[in-house]
Structures are given as C-alpha cells and as structure tokens.
Design a protein around this motif. Sequence first.
Motif, PDB file in Angstrom:
ATOM      1  N   GLY A 147       0.592  -1.469  -0.015  1.00  0.00           N
ATOM      2  CA  GLY A 147       0.342  -0.446   0.217  1.00  0.00           C
ATOM      3  C   GLY A 147       0.747   0.868  -0.135  1.00  0.00           C
ATOM      4  O   GLY A 147       1.681   1.053   0.762  1.00  0.00           O
TER       5      GLY A 147
ATOM      6  N   GLU B  58       3.032   2.197   3.144  1.00  0.00           N
ATOM      7  CA  GLU B  58       3.597   1.994   4.078  1.00  0.00           C
ATOM      8  C   GLU B  58       5.023   1.305   4.052  1.00  0.00           C
ATOM      9  O   GLU B  58       5.511   0.992   2.852  1.00  0.00           O
ATOM     10  CB  GLU B  58       2.355   0.196   3.495  1.00  0.00           C
TER      11      GLU B  58
ATOM     12  N   ARG C 130       2.810  -1.108  -5.678  1.00  0.00           N
ATOM     13  CA  ARG C 130       2.716  -2.521  -5.444  1.00  0.00           C
ATOM     14  C   ARG C 130       3.495  -3.269  -6.302  1.00  0.00           C
ATOM     15  O   ARG C 130       4.721  -3.779  -6.195  1.00  0.00           O
ATOM     16  CB  ARG C 130       1.158  -2.722  -6.360  1.00  0.00           C
TER      17      ARG C 130
END
Length: 210
Positions: A28, A31, A125
Amino acid sequence: MVACIGRAAGAEFRGVRHVSALPLPGFGRDEPLPGSADALARVLAEAVLDAADGEPFALLGYSSGGIIAHLLARHLEDAAGAPPAGLVLVDTFRVDDEAMNVGFGQLMSSLLTMESAYGGYDAARLSAMIHYFDVLAGFDPSGPAAPTLFVQAAEPFVEPPEGTDPAEMLARPWDPAHTLRTVPGDHFTLGQDNAPMTAEAIGGWLDALG
C-alpha cells in the motif's frame, strides 16, 4: 483456520472454513517494506496468531505467496513455538526453478493484463514486488515439520521451449514428503475458472489432517 497468502480459491471456502487473508506489508502507498525475510516472518506470524486465537491453523500460499508461507511456517515452528497444523503450496515454483527463469517475463505480462482480478498495479505495488524478490533471494527451501500439500496446475502457463517436455514447465513438489495433488487448469485458472476443483483438493486434504 486457514491463513492465505495470495489468491487461490479462498472464496470457495466461504461458509465452510474460517479463512483469513494476510496482506503483505509494503504494497500500500506509504506502507513500510520489510527489511529482511526474518522481519517479514515476524510481522506475519503476529497476524496469524492473532487471527487463530489459540485454535489450530493451516497456512496456504499461492504462487510466490507459497514461498512466504513456507518461510512463515518455519518461523512459527522454530521461533514462535506455534507450528501450523499444515502447509499448502499452490503452484509455487522454487526461486531456482528453470521453468520460472524461462517463463518469468510471460508470467509478469499475464499479471499485468489481469488487473481486474488481482487489483491495479500502481507504483507502490510494482516497487514492492521488486523489493520482495530481493528480500526472498536467499530463500532456504528446507522444509518445516508441518505436513505439506503441493497443489500443481495440470497445464504449463508458458509455452515450453522447442524440444522441452511440457511436464518440465510445471511447478513441482520441493520435497518427496510433500503430498501432491494435480488440478485442472494452468497457474492462473486454478484460482479462477477451476477454483472449485482446487478448493476441493485442498479441503479434502485439510479434512484428512483432522
């Protein structure tokens, strides 16, 4: 409880088994990414034990998620003192498998064309995927003590090179002690069109564990 890493027939267990999907840290936006395989295992072990809440559990990993599930099973046995009742590897190639070396480009291309099923591949990602390859580069395939089911797709996901036996392009059990179940489809369809048959193979093996 079944703790899943990656998508492979998990929806087929809805209403039948308690299933928890384990999100991997770093995919994410903003993160933090794990700095090592040990750090990743520690974070995931906490999530698994919280979800299991003292009940027996099995780990399931699809595709490269099987490498992480395997790593996590060893950590839970050796460091956490809370071994899983079983480990399920769903069409997981070893990092040194020649079939993966041959088909890696096609695998990534297929993933990018299936964003509707696997979610959008934004910069976070894609960066996380590359980072995870580095984190898992030194992966030790020596097995945990937990009984292990290896679910193999019956068809290769990549066209075999000329003169190569198609069977050589399939994911194969890492250890003779693994229980092998071959299901219809290829690396992608076993978790989509063929998901009911994949779930049946997994569910029957889990039932036999007791």
